[in-house]
Design an enzyme around this catalytic site. Structure first.
Site, PDB file in Angstrom:
ATOM      1  N   GLU A 199       0.846  -1.196   0.000  1.00  0.00           N
ATOM      2  CA  GLU A 199       0.000   0.000   0.000  1.00  0.00           C
ATOM      3  C   GLU A 199       0.887   1.253   0.000  1.00  0.00           C
ATOM      4  OE1 GLU A 199      -3.262  -0.296   2.848  1.00  0.00           O
ATOM      5  OE2 GLU A 199      -4.133  -1.924   1.684  1.00  0.00           O
ATOM      6  N   GLU A 332      -4.878  -8.708  -0.782  1.00  0.00           N
ATOM      7  CA  GLU A 332      -5.709  -8.505   0.416  1.00  0.00           C
ATOM      8  C   GLU A 332      -7.155  -8.392  -0.047  1.00  0.00           C
ATOM      9  OE1 GLU A 332      -4.477  -5.538   3.309  1.00  0.00           O
ATOM     10  OE2 GLU A 332      -2.365  -5.885   2.815  1.00  0.00           O
TER      11      GLU A 332
HETATM   12  O1  AHR Z   1      -5.199  -6.209   6.668  1.00  0.00           O
HETATM   13  C1  AHR Z   1      -5.126  -5.091   7.492  1.00  0.00           C
HETATM   14  C2  AHR Z   1      -4.512  -3.891   6.784  1.00  0.00           C
HETATM   15  O2  AHR Z   1      -5.321  -3.496   5.725  1.00  0.00           O
HETATM   16  C3  AHR Z   1      -3.180  -4.135   6.137  1.00  0.00           C
HETATM   17  O3  AHR Z   1      -2.125  -4.026   7.025  1.00  0.00           O
HETATM   18  C4  AHR Z   1      -3.108  -3.056   5.105  1.00  0.00           C
HETATM   19  O4  AHR Z   1      -2.313  -3.425   4.006  1.00  0.00           O
HETATM   20  C5  AHR Z   1      -4.568  -2.837   4.736  1.00  0.00           C
HETATM   21  O5  AHR Z   1      -4.902  -1.503   4.727  1.00  0.00           O
END
Ligand code: AHR
Length: 530
Positions: A199, A332
Site C-alpha cells: 500500500e 488482500e
Molecule cells: O489487513 C489489514 C490492513 O489493511 C493491512 O495491514 C493493510 O495493508 C490494509 O490496509
C-alpha cells in the site's frame, strides 16, 4: 459477473450454463492464498505459542492450526504485512530467539484497540520470536509457498537485497547463507514471491504512483535470483483507483522498470456503510453479527465490485503492458467489520465470521475463477483472529469459521481449467444494495471431472437452479452445500460445528442438473463426465 442472456430464468428456475469447450485459463492454485500479518492475534497466539507452551506445538507453531490449514490446501502465505511490513526489519527475526530484540509493533497506536486489551504483550511489543525461518517452517508444515513483503518505506534497497540473500543464496555461499544455517536452515528457503512494499499509496510511504515507480525500479533492479524462480509484486492501487495503476505503469515503462515485475497488487475490502459515517475509517463499518437484510446485501454487493476492479485495472495495465505479461495479485481481500466481536481483546481487528462471510468468500473465489487469465494470486485477509479469518484461536481454544469450509469445498478448483459459465437469474436490489447478481457461479474441468460452484446470496429465499452442461455428458453428480437456517449463524469455541458443509441433493436430467439452493448458500457440484 457476466450475466448474459444465454437462457433466461424461466418458471422461477435460475440457469447456469457451463460451456466446457470454452476455456478461460488455468485457475492458479495461488488464488487460494492466505495472509499472515504481525497484527493483533494473528501471529502471537494465532500461530506462534513458543516451544515451551502447554498448547500442543511443533517448534513453537500450533499443531491445531497446521493440521486444519493443511486440509484446505493453502498454496501461498503472505507475511509479515500489510502495513506492518513497511516498519519491519527482517534482521530482528534472525539469530537465537533468546537474544532477539523487542520492538514496538506498527499497530501500537491503532484506534481499534479494545479498551480491555493488555497493551504490554507480544501483540504490542514484538519479541521477534516468529522471524523468517519460523515463517518458512510454518509454510513448509502446511504445504504453502512463502510470499514475503519487503520494507520499502523505512529500509534501504540494500536490505531487500540482503533479505533475498538470506533466504535464497546457496548453502555456505554467503555470510547471510551462514546466518540462515545458524538459524537452523542450511538449504536455501527458495522464496519465490516478493512484494516490493505494501500500500505504497498509504501506510507504505504515501507515495505518488510516479514516485513509487522510481522506488520500485530501485528495489527490484539487479536483485540476485540464484537460478531459482523469482517473482516480484508491485504495490498496486487502493480499490478503484485506476489512475494509480495507469500512472505507475506509464512511469515504470518509461524508466524500463516494468521488466522485473511479475504481479501487480490489488486490495479490496468489503464493509457496510450503514452507520452513515463513511469518513470514519473504523466506526463507519457494520457489525459482524448484527446485520439487517439491507446490510447483508450491501456487504455482498461491495464484494461483487471485485469483478469491475479486476477488469478496470487489467485494462489500465494493458494500455502499457499490451501483451499482459504482468498479472493481477489480489493480495488482500475479504470482509471488514467494526470492532466489538474480537475473539479476545488483544486480537486487534479480529471479528466473528458468519454464513454471510462464507457467501462473500464463495462469491469472490468464483469471480477469480471467472478471470483466471488475469488473476495469478489472491490472499484472503487474514488467516487467524483478524478480519475474515479461517480460524479463531486463543490459548487452548480453537474453531474454524464458515469461511474455512468454503476454502475446503473449493480446493478442488486449484490448477483446473476454468471454463466459461453464464448465469441467467433476476438480480437483487434492496435499499443501498442495487443490482447484486441473484446467483453467482464458476466452473472448472480437469480430465473427466468438472466442478461447479454456485452461490445463492439471498438473505432468506431458496432458489431452484438448473445447471446445464454444454460439450459433455454428465454421468453422475454429487452435491455439497454450506448454509444454515439463518445467515447470522457462526461457529464459536463452545459450538464449533454450528456451521459446516452437508450433502446437497442433485438430480441429473439429461444434460441438466437440478437442485434447490437454500438461502445464503455456497454449493459445490462435482460432475463425472461420460
Ligand atoms: O489487513 C489489514 C490492513 O489493511 C493491512 O495491514 C493493510 O495493508 C490494509 O490496509
Amino acid at each position: 459477473m457476466a450475466s448474459a442472456s444465454l437462457v433466461r430464468g424461466q418458471g422461477g428456475v435460475s440457469r447456469v450454463e457451463v460451456l466446457l469447450g470454452e476455456s478461460v485459463g488455468r485457475i492458479a492454485p495461488e488464488i487460494y492464498g492466505h495472509f499472515v500479518e504481525n497484527l493483533g492475534g494473528v501471529v502471537y497466539d494465532g500461530i506462534w505459542v513458543g516451544e515451551g507452551s502447554s498448547i500442543p506445538n511443533t517448534g513453537g507453531i500450533r499443531n491445531d492450526v497446521v493440521a486444519a490449514l493443511k486440509r484446505v490446501r493453502p498454496s501461498v502465505i503472505r507475511w509479515p504485512g500489510g502495513c506492518f511490513a513497511d516498519s519491519y526489519d527482517w534482521h530482528d527475526g534472525t539469530g537465537p530467539r533468546a537474544g532477539r530484540p523487542k520492538r514496538t509493533n506498527f499497530w501500537v497506536d491503532s484506534a481499534e484497540w479494545p479498551s480491555t486489551a493488555n497493551k504490554t504483550g507480544p501483540q504490542v511489543f514484538d519479541p521477534n520470536q516468529f522471524g523468517t525461518v519460523e515463517f518458512a517452517r510454518f509454510c513448509r508444515a502446511v504445504g504453502a509457498q512463502p510470499y514475503l513483503a519487503a520494507n520499502l518505506r523505512s529500509l534501504p534497497a540494500q536490505d531487500f537485497w540482503h533479505w533475498v540473500e538470506y533466504c535464497n543464496s546457496p548453502a555456505g555461499s554467503t555470510t547471510n547463507a551462514l546466518k540462515r544455517a545458524s538459524d537452523g536452515e542450511a538449504a536455501p528457503l527458495g522464496v519465490q514471491y516478493w512484494g516490493v512494499g505494501n500500500e505504497s499509496w498509504g501506510c507504505g510511504g504515501n507515495f505518488s504512483p510516479e514516485d513509487y515507480a522510481i522506488e520500485f525500479k530501485r528495489y527490484s533492479a539487479w536483485v540476485p535470483k540464484y537460478g531459482l524462480p523469482f517473482s516480484m509484486i508491485g504495490s498496486g492501487p487502493n480499490g478503484g483507483d485506476n489512475e494509480w495503476t495507469r500512472k505507475f505503469f506509464q512511469k515504470a515503462a518509461t524508466q524500463r522498470g516494468l521488466g522485473a515485475m511479475w504481479g501487480w497488487g490489488l486490495h479490496h475490502y468489503s464493509w457496510n456503510t450503514s452507520a452513515g459515517k463513511t469518513t470514519d475509517w473504523f466506526a463507519g463499518k457494520g457489525d459482524a453479527l448484527r446485520f439487517t437484510r439491507e446490510e447483508h446485501y450491501e456487504l455482498l454487493r461491495e464484494a461483487s465490485l471485485m469483478e469491475g476492479l479486476i477488469q478496470s485495472h487489467w485494462a489500465a495495465m494493458g494500455d502499457v503492458d499490451r501483451g499482459h505479461r504482468v498479472k493481477l495479485v489480489v493480495d488482500e481481500w475479504g470482509s471488514w467489520h467494526k470492532p466489538g466481536t474480537e475473539p479476545f481483546p488483544e486480537a486487534l481487528i479480529g471479528q466473528q465470521n458468519t454464513v454471510r462471510d462464507a457467501v462473500l468468500a464463495g462469491l469472490t473465489l468464483n469471480l477469480f475463477h471467472r478471470h483466471a487469465e488475469k488473476v495469478a494470486m489472491a490472499n484472503i485477509a487474514q488467516l487467524v483472529n483478524c478480519l475474515q479469518s479461517l480460524f479463531l484461536v486463543h490459548e487452548d481454544k480453537f474453531c474454524v469459521t464458515p469461511t474455512y469450509h468454503v476454502f475446503g469445498m473449493y480446493a478442488e478448483h486449484q490448477g483446473a481449467d476454468s471454463v466459461r459459465t453464464v448465469v441467467a437469474t433476476p438480480s437483487i436490489s434492496w435499499g443501498r444494495a442495487v443490482g447484486l447478481e441473484g446467483l453467482n457461479a464458476s466452473a472448472s474441468v480437469r480430465g473427466k471431472r468438472a466442478v461447479v460452484t454456485v452461490v445463492n446470496p439471498s438473505f432468506d429465499g431458496a432458489r431452484e437452479v438448473g445447471v446445464r452442461v454444454h460439450g459433455g455428458r454428465v454421468a453422475s453428480a454429487v452435491g455439497t452445500v454450506l448454509t444454515s437456517s439463518d445467515p447470522h449463524h457462526h461457529n464459536t469455541w463452545t459450538n464449533p460445528r454450528a456451521v459446516e458443509p452437508g450433502a446437497l441433493s442433485v438430480r441429473v436430467q439429461g444434460d441438466t442438473l437440478r437442485c434447490t439452493l437454500p438461502a445464503s448458500a455456497v454449493a459445490k457440484l462435482v460432475l463425472e463426465l461420460g
